[in-house]
Each structure stands twice: as C-alpha cells, then as structure tokens.
Design an enzyme around this catalytic site. Structure first.
Site, short mmCIF file in Angstrom:
data_model
loop_
_atom_site.label_atom_id
_atom_site.label_comp_id
_atom_site.label_asym_id
_atom_site.label_seq_id
_atom_site.Cartn_x
_atom_site.Cartn_y
_atom_site.Cartn_z
N GLU A 298 -11.29 -8.04 -5.95
CA GLU A 298 -10.74 -7.49 -4.70
C GLU A 298 -11.66 -6.41 -4.12
O GLU A 298 -11.25 -5.26 -3.94
CB GLU A 298 -9.37 -6.87 -4.98
CG GLU A 298 -8.36 -7.81 -5.62
CD GLU A 298 -7.09 -7.09 -6.08
OE1 GLU A 298 -7.05 -5.83 -6.06
OE2 GLU A 298 -6.15 -7.78 -6.47
N PRO A 299 -12.91 -6.75 -3.81
CA PRO A 299 -13.81 -5.72 -3.28
C PRO A 299 -13.43 -5.32 -1.86
O PRO A 299 -13.02 -6.16 -1.06
CB PRO A 299 -15.18 -6.41 -3.30
CG PRO A 299 -14.85 -7.86 -3.13
CD PRO A 299 -13.54 -8.08 -3.85
N ARG A 301 -14.57 -1.50 -0.14
CA ARG A 301 -15.59 -0.56 0.32
C ARG A 301 -17.02 -1.09 0.20
O ARG A 301 -17.82 -0.93 1.12
CB ARG A 301 -15.48 0.72 -0.52
CG ARG A 301 -16.44 1.81 -0.15
CD ARG A 301 -16.48 2.90 -1.23
NE ARG A 301 -15.17 3.31 -1.64
CZ ARG A 301 -14.46 4.30 -1.10
NH1 ARG A 301 -14.97 5.01 -0.13
NH2 ARG A 301 -13.26 4.60 -1.55
N ARG A 336 -11.90 10.66 6.26
CA ARG A 336 -12.42 10.75 4.88
C ARG A 336 -12.99 12.13 4.53
O ARG A 336 -12.69 12.67 3.46
CB ARG A 336 -13.45 9.66 4.59
CG ARG A 336 -12.86 8.24 4.65
CD ARG A 336 -13.81 7.20 4.10
NE ARG A 336 -13.97 7.34 2.68
CZ ARG A 336 -15.01 7.87 2.08
NH1 ARG A 336 -16.04 8.27 2.78
NH2 ARG A 336 -15.04 7.99 0.78
N TYR A 340 -10.86 13.54 1.62
CA TYR A 340 -11.47 13.35 0.29
C TYR A 340 -12.72 14.21 0.10
O TYR A 340 -13.48 13.95 -0.85
CB TYR A 340 -11.91 11.89 0.11
CG TYR A 340 -10.86 10.84 0.37
CD1 TYR A 340 -9.65 10.83 -0.33
CD2 TYR A 340 -11.09 9.81 1.29
CE1 TYR A 340 -8.71 9.84 -0.11
CE2 TYR A 340 -10.15 8.81 1.51
CZ TYR A 340 -8.97 8.83 0.81
OH TYR A 340 -8.04 7.85 1.02
N CYS A 367 -7.42 20.58 16.24
CA CYS A 367 -7.00 21.93 15.87
C CYS A 367 -6.61 22.01 14.40
O CYS A 367 -5.43 22.18 14.07
CB CYS A 367 -5.84 22.37 16.76
SG CYS A 367 -6.45 22.99 18.30
N TYR A 396 -12.25 2.34 5.15
CA TYR A 396 -11.33 3.48 5.19
C TYR A 396 -11.69 4.41 6.37
O TYR A 396 -11.63 5.63 6.25
CB TYR A 396 -11.34 4.22 3.83
CG TYR A 396 -11.08 3.27 2.69
CD1 TYR A 396 -9.80 2.76 2.48
CD2 TYR A 396 -12.10 2.79 1.86
CE1 TYR A 396 -9.56 1.83 1.47
CE2 TYR A 396 -11.86 1.87 0.85
CZ TYR A 396 -10.58 1.41 0.67
OH TYR A 396 -10.33 0.48 -0.33
C1 PLP Z 1 -5.19 -2.95 -5.57
C2 PLP Z 1 -6.46 -2.64 -4.89
N1 PLP Z 1 -7.42 -3.58 -4.83
C3 PLP Z 1 -8.60 -3.36 -4.23
C4 PLP Z 1 -8.88 -2.15 -3.64
C5 PLP Z 1 -10.21 -1.97 -2.96
O1 PLP Z 1 -10.93 -0.95 -3.51
P1 PLP Z 1 -12.41 -0.65 -2.98
O2 PLP Z 1 -12.35 -0.54 -1.51
O3 PLP Z 1 -12.76 0.63 -3.64
O4 PLP Z 1 -13.26 -1.79 -3.43
C6 PLP Z 1 -7.94 -1.12 -3.69
C7 PLP Z 1 -8.24 0.20 -3.13
O5 PLP Z 1 -7.90 1.23 -3.62
C8 PLP Z 1 -6.68 -1.38 -4.32
O6 PLP Z 1 -5.74 -0.43 -4.36
#
Ligand code: PLP
Length: 444
Positions: A298-299, A301, A336, A340, A367, A396
């Site tokens: 699940e990439p 970022r 961000r 963060y 503000c 993000y």
């Molecule tokens: C369940 C799950 N999968 C995938 C991601 C994607 O993470 P990233 O964008 O760091 O690859 C996230 C992000 O926090 C997540 O909560």
C-alpha cells in the site's frame, strides 16, 4: 526519532543543485525559468494564479513503475494498492490505474473516489480504524478485494452486516506489531499505544473464530502497516519477522493464511536524509515473509510526494531582525510543516545568478504562529511578487487542505512532458459562502 527528517536548526540544508538533482523533472531553462515536466511554472502561475498545486503525471507514473519493478524479481503474486489518503485526485488515481494499481482506502469517500477513477472494486482494500456500518455494507455489496479489520468488535459487526446481505466478505486482520518505526510521533501507527490494529497476542484466537465460526467472513490473512516516512530497514525487518512468526503460529493451528498485506510507509528524502529505494523493501520482504502467499503493498508517499509541488507568490518581504518572506500559500494549503515539523525544499522560480543567499523565514498569511514553511532558509534575495515553489508536496498536501481563514481551496494542474491541464479549479469565495445558511428563526 529520525531527527533528520524534521526542521531542526543544526541540520545543513541541501543546495539548490542537490534539490534539482533529486528532482529530475525540475530544472531551469536557458532564461532561468523553473520548468516542471517541461512546463514553465511562471506561465502556470499566470494562467491559474497562486497558490496552486502542480502534479507531474510523468513523475507519478515513473515512480509507480519503479516501485512495482522492484518486486518483479522476487515474487509471483504481488498486488499494489496505492494509498489514496496520500493523494486522492481522480487524475492521479486513474493514471495509476493504467499501471494496474488498485487502491488502499480508509473511508467510504475514498472508496467512491477510487471507483470513480476507474479502479475496480476487486482491486480495492479497505483499511481504516473507524468504518461505519454504511461504509462496510457498501464494501460488502461491491465485493472489494479485502477489508482490513481493526478490532474484534469490528470483525463481529462486519460478519453480521455481511450475513444480513447474504454475502461473505474477504477479510485480513490488521495486526498492531508494537514496534517503533522511528518516525515522527504524529505518523507512528505500529506501537501498542496507537489506536491501530489488533494486539498481536489476540490475533490467533480471533483468526480461529473468523475461520471456524463466522459464516459471513472469509478470512484470508494478516495486514500490517508500520508507520509512514520510514527511512531505515530495521522497522520493516522487525515488523515482517513478527508477521512471519504469526503466520507460522496460525498455520500450526491449522488456520489458512493466503494473503499478507504489508502496508505502506516507505519514506523519501525531503531534506538530506538517506532514503532507501523500494528494492530495499522488496529484499526485506523476500527475506522475511513466506513466498506461498499473495502479497499486498500500500505505498503512498514514496510514489506521490515527489510528483507534486506547491507554487506560491510572495506577498511581502518583511524586514527586521529576521527577514520574513510572506507567501500566499498557507498552512491551510500545506499543513505538513505546521503539523509534523516537516522540512520541504523550496526553489525560487527565477534563477538568481551570482547573488549571495539570505536567510529567510518563509511563512504563510494565516493568523497562526505555526504557519511557517521554513526557518532561516538560505534563498537568493526575494522580492514582493516573486514566485517560489515548495517541493515534495504531492503526498499529504492537497488532501489535507482546509479553508481555514476563509481561504478557498487552491487550483490544481497536471503537467506531462510540456503539456498542462487544469484538473481542479480554484474554489471561489462564493462557493464557500453559498454553503452557509442562517438558522430558520433568523432567516425571516
Ligand atoms: C493503512 C495504511 N496503508 C498505507 C499508508 C500509506 O503510507 P505511506 O504514504 O507512508 O506510504 C498509510 C498511511 O499512513 C496507512 O495508514
């Protein structure tokens, strides 16, 4: 804590040349204008105004392809589900769907977005810590790839919902591996104190119940997501080793495991941190996890961040003991840095030659004192009206925008090899105001 990712005073910043080398789609043309994927950012600011998001489809697709290719040597069966939370625009999702990416969604809204962008239900994984009955029913009715279950309560609720629809639903249990991925506290998800996942000591019992007692559930495996912006191998190796021993334990109990969802989290180099390539992740997975399962990844970022920039214009240079470059993009656009302490590269849109850089605090117009994009950033001398661009804003970024301070959502443009196209119009103030009603007793 991986300090190097965040805004700390003692870090040395990358030079403009280093930032450019890291972003091959960005570069100055012969006239000193910054180009992104063959398009002049100055021209885009003229057409669409600022602040404005620019997304390069070339970069998005190149990175998505590179991510997939890293796994091609290791596994027969790997499914890629882009994390929609990092970048949810239809143009991006449909572009990734062309590369056979499915989606990882964390809400009913994201599920509809994925479908709307042409991603098939069978390629959608539904993660997320608080799924409503309506969202789960929709997932069951659609027959999505898998629902990642966050608690025993959610598993039993989903079973009831599936039975009420006369269906079964494929499920993986999301394990909380209780490891520290060394990221910023606000993006840590894999520790016991975080709200995500099922404590690993409860997994086997729940898995057994799901397989043997719940007729609405087709349990296929385990899921884990260790955190975000992970830039070292150790959390992955530790997390996946734990996952592998859980699989062994389940199989010893005669429970079937055919899918392992490895989550996302691979980090990038925002500043000067040494970020790994996807090949590191592929290698760790090959060395830790069994190979008789289908893998899901699940990439987010890693694919989307470098594909986007936030283009902004300087409203004012405020001089004093510190020099403030006040820009028209704010923390409502890109939160961000405020949320963060994230560090983002900043490039001037017009190249300055033979000038001595000046330290600026680059701040937004909101503000709030946290509306700061950079402190003490060495930039060529800037003037009111100059354009700057904030890098690695494709993940993000726009997805976390708000209209705080009554600032409309910024426009979005996609660029590709010299072409550009507006993919989201700037919101108007009228559109914001029109949503509001006076209470019936005051409306007259
Ligand atoms: C369940 C799950 N999968 C995938 C991601 C994607 O993470 P990233 O964008 O760091 O690859 C996230 C992000 O926090 C997540 O909560």
């Amino acid at each position: 804590m991986a300090d190097s990712i965040f805004m700390t005073a003692e870090q040395t910043d990358p030079t403009i040349d280093t930032l450019l080398a890291r972003h091959p789609a960005l570069g100055y043309d012969g006239q000193g204008h910054l180009m992104f994927d063959g398009v002049s950012l100055q021209e885009l600011a003229r057409h669409a105004g600022t602040p404005c998001w620019i997304i390069s489809e070339t970069v998005l697709q190149e990175r998505a392809t590179r991510f997939k290719e890293a796994f091609s040597h290791y596994r027969q069966s790997v499914r890629f589900h882009f994390a929609v939370k990092s970048q949810d625009h239809k143009a991006c999702l449909s572009s990734l769907a062309q590369l056979d990416y499915g989606a990882d969604v964390v809400s009913g809204g994201e599920m509809e977005r994925a479908l709307n962008a042409g991603i098939k239900a069978e390629n959608i994984v539904f993660s997320g810590v608080g799924k409503t009955d309506d969202e789960l029913k929709r997932a069951v009715a659609l027959g999505i790839a898998q629902v990642n279950i966050e608690s025993a309560e959610e598993l039993f609720r989903l079973n009831d919902l599936a039975l009420s629809l006369n269906r079964t639903v494929r499920v993986a249990l999301r394990v909380n591996p209780d490891i520290d991925a060394g990221t910023h506290a606000k993006i840590t998800t894999g520790k016991a104190e975080n709200k995500f996942g099922i404590a690993h000591q409860h997994v086997a019992e729940l898995y057994g119940k799901a397989q043997n007692e719940l007729d609405g559930i087709d349990i296929v495996g385990l899921a884990v997501h260790l955190g975000s912006q992970i830039i070292t191998e150790t959390p992955y190796r530790t997390g996946y080793n734990k996952l592998a021993s859980m699989v062994q334990d389940l199989r010893r109990r005669h429970l079937k495991v055919s899918v392992l969802d490895c989550g996302g989290g691979l980090g990038i180099s925002y500043r000067n941190e040494k970020a790994p390539e996807p090949s590191m992740l592929a290698k760790v997975i090959a060395e830790t996890l069994p190979d008789d399962v289908t893998l899901r990844l699940e990439p987010g970022r890693w694919i989307s961040a470098p594909s986007g920039v936030l283009l902004s214009r300087i409203i004012e240079i405020k001089k004093g003991s510190r020099q403030f470059a006040i820009i028209d993009g704010g923390m409502n656009d890109l939160v961000r840095p405020a949320m963060y302490d994230a560090w983002h590269g900043i490039l001037p849109v017009s190249k300055a030659i033979n000038v001595r850089p000046i330290p600026y605090d680059v701040v937004g117009p909101i503000c709030e004192s946290s509306d700061v994009f950079a402190r003490n950033r060495s930039l060529p001398p800037l003037e009111k009206g100059d354009l700057i661009t904030i890098l690695d804003a494709g993940a993000y970024g726009s997805v976390m925008s708000s209209t705080y301070n009554s600032r409309p959502f910024a426009a979005q443009i996609m660029v590709r090899e010299g072409q550009w196209s507006i993919i989201q119009k700037r919101q108007t103030l009228d559109e914001i105001l029109q949503r509001e009603l006076l209470p019936s007793w005051a409306a007259g």
